[in-house]
Design a protein around this motif. Structure first.
Motif, short mmCIF file in Angstrom:
data_model
loop_
_atom_site.label_atom_id
_atom_site.label_comp_id
_atom_site.label_asym_id
_atom_site.label_seq_id
_atom_site.Cartn_x
_atom_site.Cartn_y
_atom_site.Cartn_z
N TYR A 76 15.83 3.96 33.33
CA TYR A 76 14.76 3.28 34.07
C TYR A 76 15.06 3.28 35.57
O TYR A 76 14.16 3.51 36.38
CB TYR A 76 14.55 1.86 33.56
N ALA A 77 16.31 3.01 35.95
CA ALA A 77 16.67 3.04 37.37
C ALA A 77 16.51 4.45 37.92
O ALA A 77 15.99 4.65 39.04
CB ALA A 77 18.09 2.53 37.57
N HIS A 126 14.49 6.67 36.81
CA HIS A 126 13.06 6.96 36.88
C HIS A 126 12.44 6.37 38.14
O HIS A 126 11.53 6.96 38.72
CB HIS A 126 12.34 6.45 35.63
N ALA A 127 12.93 5.22 38.59
CA ALA A 127 12.45 4.65 39.86
C ALA A 127 12.76 5.60 41.01
O ALA A 127 11.93 5.80 41.90
CB ALA A 127 13.07 3.28 40.09
N ASP A 166 10.40 8.54 40.68
CA ASP A 166 9.09 8.17 41.21
C ASP A 166 9.08 8.23 42.74
O ASP A 166 8.13 8.73 43.35
CB ASP A 166 8.70 6.74 40.79
N THR A 167 10.12 7.69 43.35
CA THR A 167 10.20 7.65 44.80
C THR A 167 10.21 9.06 45.38
O THR A 167 9.59 9.31 46.43
CB THR A 167 11.45 6.87 45.26
N CYS A 200 4.87 2.32 39.33
CA CYS A 200 5.94 2.74 38.42
C CYS A 200 7.31 2.30 38.93
O CYS A 200 8.17 1.91 38.13
CB CYS A 200 5.87 4.25 38.22
N VAL A 201 7.54 2.35 40.23
CA VAL A 201 8.83 1.92 40.77
C VAL A 201 9.07 0.45 40.46
O VAL A 201 10.16 0.06 40.02
CB VAL A 201 8.92 2.19 42.29
N TYR A 206 7.74 -1.38 38.06
CA TYR A 206 7.95 -1.51 36.62
C TYR A 206 9.38 -1.08 36.25
O TYR A 206 10.10 -1.81 35.56
CB TYR A 206 6.92 -0.68 35.84
N ASP A 207 9.78 0.09 36.71
CA ASP A 207 11.10 0.64 36.36
C ASP A 207 12.23 -0.28 36.80
O ASP A 207 13.17 -0.53 36.04
CB ASP A 207 11.29 2.02 37.00
N VAL A 208 12.16 -0.77 38.03
CA VAL A 208 13.24 -1.61 38.57
C VAL A 208 13.32 -2.93 37.79
O VAL A 208 14.42 -3.38 37.44
CB VAL A 208 13.04 -1.84 40.07
#
Length: 143
Positions: free
Chosen positions: A98-99, A101-102, A105-106, A126-127, A129-131
């Motif tokens: 998840y981290a 994925h953030a 996304d960035t 999404c960032v 949510y992921d964080v």
């Protein structure tokens, strides 16, 4: 003056809405996870990690060529691998997923040249949510 305020408040809400939706869905994920038996919660975290990676293939098919598609498929494979490793080896792999994925996304920020072109609201949504989910997983599984 009231018209100007109305326009500014709509602009603020338009900018804030992706963040609010990301927070809301993260809270929903945490609540559902806490209500599920531990094994089902583990399945949920793995499935969501796979699910949040998948849209990038769609973005690549719409806005990119073969190189972009390869980039996105490699990313999807990485997140799917982390999801499975979280189930089979160590739940911390979900937090890393998840981290990570953030960060992914960035990298896809609309002004970036990396990967597929992404709709502007998607990245902040999404960032956030992921964080938040990564933070929850760190507390729930690693403490």
């Amino acid at each position: 003056m009231s018209r100007s305020f109305s326009v500014r408040s709509r602009q603020f809400w338009f900018q804030f809405r992706p963040l609010a939706v990301g927070v809301g869905l993260a809270v929903l994920t945490v609540v559902v996870s806490e209500l599920l038996p531990p094994q089902r919660a583990a399945d949920l975290h793995a499935m969501i990690l796979v699910f949040i990676a998948a849209p990038y293939a769609g973005f690549a098919s719409i806005h990119g060529g073969a190189r972009t598609m390869v980039t996105e498929v490699v990313g999807i494979a990485l997140f799917c691998t982390l999801a499975v490793l979280g189930l089979w080896v160590w739940p911390g792999f979900w937090m890393l997923g998840y981290a990570g994925h953030a960060v992914w996304d960035t990298l896809h920020h609309p002004e970036s040249e990396f990967g597929a072109t992404i709709t502007g609201w998607y990245v902040p949504f999404c960032v956030v949510y992921d964080v938040l989910v990564a933070g929850y997983l760190a507390v729930a599984y690693l403490s």
